[in-house]
Design an enzyme around this catalytic site. Structure first.
Site: not given
Ligand SMILES: O=C(O)C1=C[C@@H](OP(=O)(O)O)[C@@H](O)[C@H](O)C1
Ligand SMILES: C=C(OP(=O)(O)O)C(=O)O
Length: 421
Positions: A48, A91, A310, A338, A381-382, A407
Site C-alpha cells: 500500500d 486496493n 483495524d 478490503e 490481509h487483516r 498489503k
Molecule cells: O486514514 C487512514 O490511514 C486509515 C483510516 C481507516 O479507514 P476508514 O477511515 O475508512 O475507517 C483505517 O481502516 C485504514 O486502515 C487507514
Molecule cells: C482498511 C485498511 O486500509 P485501506 O483503507 O487503506 O485499504 C486496512 O489497512 O485495514
C-alpha cells in the site's frame, strides 16, 4: 502461499512493531507537497505505501530510496504534471482517497482507479464535497465509486463533508488544504467513522508546518498561509499490526512485548490494549514498548471500536476464546474495507464452530468450542493475520492466499516463523 497453523502453548516473546502504514502514507504526501526535501526514516515498505509512492512519482515527485529511509523532493504545493494522469491504487483505500483531493493541485485531470474490490468501496461523499473547494468530479462506471476523474483547482473555502463511511474522505481534504488558494474550513455534521485517524492526519500536517484550528471532530480550519516544509521525519510503530502480536499472549497465555511503539501515540488501535485489559489481561507500558501478560483466562466485554477499525477482527479472535459473550460496536463502516469484515469474520468464525451474531453496527461472539478448518481470507490481509493468530489457540487452521499480508505487513510470516513455521 498457504500457511498451516497449529496450537501453541504459553509464550514469552518480544516482537518489533513494523512502521505505521497510516503515518507513512501521510509523510509521503506531506513531503511531496512541501517546499524542499524530506527524509522519512523507517518508512513502512509494504504494497500500500508503495502504491502511494508510485502515484506521487507519476505526478512528478522524486522519491529516492535509501536503506530504511526515503528522500522526497517536494513540489511546493503545485505538481508539475504535463499530461492527464491515471493512478491505479489497487486496493489501497488510504492511497486512493488521500490522493483524490491532491488531484486539484495538478495541471491536468487525474483518473483514480483500483482493483475490482476498490471499485466497490465508496467515495461518493468526498466527490460530493470537492466542488465546494474548486473540484470537478466525474465517475467512469458506477456513480460514487472509483474509477473517478478529478479536475479543477484547489480554491479552498468552506466545505461540509459526511465522514460516517470513512475518515479518509476528511483526511483527503485536510492533507491538501494548506496548498489551497484560501483558508479551508471543513465542517463535519455528524461524528466521523475512525475519528482517531483525523488525529494522525493533524499530527503529520502540523509536524510539516501546517496550521489547523479545530473544534473537536466537528470543524477544522486550515490556514493557506502555513505551507508544508520539508524535514526529517521518523515513522512510529503500527498499533494495528502490533495487535496480532499482543493477541498471541491473550490466546496462548504468557507474555508478549512489542517494541518500537509510542506509548502516547494518537493511533486509535492503541485502544486494542484497553480491550485486552478489560478482558483480564495485564497491560504494561515501557518507554517505547508495551507488554501484554495473560493466564489465558478471558472474560467477554462490550466495547466500542468505532475509532479502532483495524483491530476489530483481532479482538473478535480473542473474544472467540472468552468464557462469556463479547459485543463490539461502532463497526458499520467495516463493510467497506478490503472485504465486508463484519459478515466475513462472522461467517469464518461460524465455519470453525463459532457462535456469532451480527447487525449493521455490531458483532456479538459467544463462547463455543472451536475446531480447525481452512480460511480463505479473500485477499484481505487483516482476515489472514487475525485467523492465523486464532489458529495458535485452536490448532489445525489453514490460511490460503497468505501472501495477502503484504498489503500492510510483508514481514508478518517471518516474524511468526517460530510459531508458524
Ligand atoms: O486514514 C487512514 O490511514 C486509515 C483510516 C481507516 O479507514 P476508514 O477511515 O475508512 O475507517 C483505517 O481502516 C485504514 O486502515 C487507514
Ligand atoms: C482498511 C485498511 O486500509 P485501506 O483503507 O487503506 O485499504 C486496512 O489497512 O485495514
Amino acid at each position: 502461499m498457504n500457511k498451516s497453523v497449529q496450537r501453541h502453548g504459553k509464550v514469552d516473546l518480544t516482537f518489533a512493531a513494523p512502521p505505521s502504514k497510516s503515518f507513512t502514507h501521510r509523510a509521503l504526501i506531506a513531503g511531496a507537497l512541501a517546499s524542499g526535501k524530506t527524509t522519512i526514516f523507517r518508512p513502512l515498505d509494504a504494497e500500500d505505501t508503495r502504491l502511494t509512492a508510485t502515484a506521487l512519482r507519476r505526478l512528478g515527485i522524486a522519491i529516492e530510496e535509501q536503506p530504511n529511509r526515503l528522500i522526497v523532493t517536494g513540489c511546493n504545493g503545485a505538481f508539475k504534471d504535463k499530461n492527464p494522469t491515471t493512478l491505479d491504487l489497487d486496493n489501497s483505500g488510504t492511497s486512493l482517497r488521500l490522493l483524490t483531493t491532491l488531484a486539484l493541485l495538478c495541471n491536468n485531470p487525474v483518473i483514480l482507479t483500483g482493483s475490482a474490490r476498490m471499485q466497490e468501496r465508496p467515495i461518493g461523499p468526498l466527490a460530493e464535497a470537492l466542488p465546494a473547494i474548486g473540484g470537478t468530479v466525474g465517475f467512469r462506471n458506477q456513480p460514487g465509486y472509483p474509477p473517478l476523474e478529478v479536475s479543477g483547482k484547489l480554491r479552498g473555502g468552506p466545505v461540509t463533508i459526511d465522514g460516517s463511511v470513512s475518515s479518509q474522505f476528511i483526511s483527503s481534504i485536510l492533507m491538501a488544504a494548506p496548498c489551497a488558494e484560501q483558508e479551508v474550513v471543513v465542517t463535519i455534521p455528524s461524528p466521523p467513522a475512525s475519528a482517531s485517524y483525523l488525529d494522525i492526519t493533524l499530527s503529520v500536517m502540523e509536524a510539516f508546518g501546517a496550521k489547523v484550528t479545530r473544534d473537536r471532530y466537528e470543524q477544522f480550519a486550515v490556514s493557506n498561509h502555513h505551507h508544508y516544509t520539508g524535514r526529517r521525519y521518523a515513522i512510529e510503530g503500527d498499533y494495528s499490526s502490533a495487535s496480532y502480536f499482543f493477541a498471541i499472549a491473550a490466546l496462548c497465555g504468557g507474555k508478549v512485548t512489542v517494541t518500537k511503539l509510542a506509548p502516547d501515540s494518537v493511533q486509535g488501535d492503541r485502544r486494542f490494549l484497553d480491550a485486552l485489559a478489560a478482558m483480564g489481561c495485564r497491560v504494561m507500558y515501557g518507554k517505547d514498548e508495551a507488554t501484554v501478560e495473560s493466564t489465558g483466562e478471558l472474560s467477554g466485554i462490550t466495547f466500542d471500536m468505532s475509532a479502532s477499525p483495524d483491530t476489530v477482527q483481532t479482538l473478535c479472535m480473542v473474544a472467540a476464546r472468552a468464557t462469556t459473550p463479547t459485543t463490539i460496536t461502532g463497526i458499520s463502516h467495516l463493510k467497506f474495507k478490503e472485504s465486508d469484515r463484519i459478515n466475513g469474520t462472522a461467517e469464518r468464525l461460524r465455519a470453525l464452530g463459532g457462535d456469532v451474531s451480527v447487525d449493521d453496527d455490531s458483532i456479538t461472539i459467544r463462547p463455543a468450542p472451536l475446531h480447525g478448518g481452512t480460511i480463505d481470507p479473500a485477499n484481505d490481509h487483516r482476515t489472514a493475520m487475525s485467523f492465523a493468530i486464532l489458529g495458535l489457540a485452536v490448532g489445525g487452521i489453514e490460511i490460503t492466499g497468505a501472501e495477502c499480508v503484504n498489503k500492510s505487513f510483508p514481514g508478518f510470516w517471518d516474524a511468526m516463523q517460530d510459531l508458524i513455521p
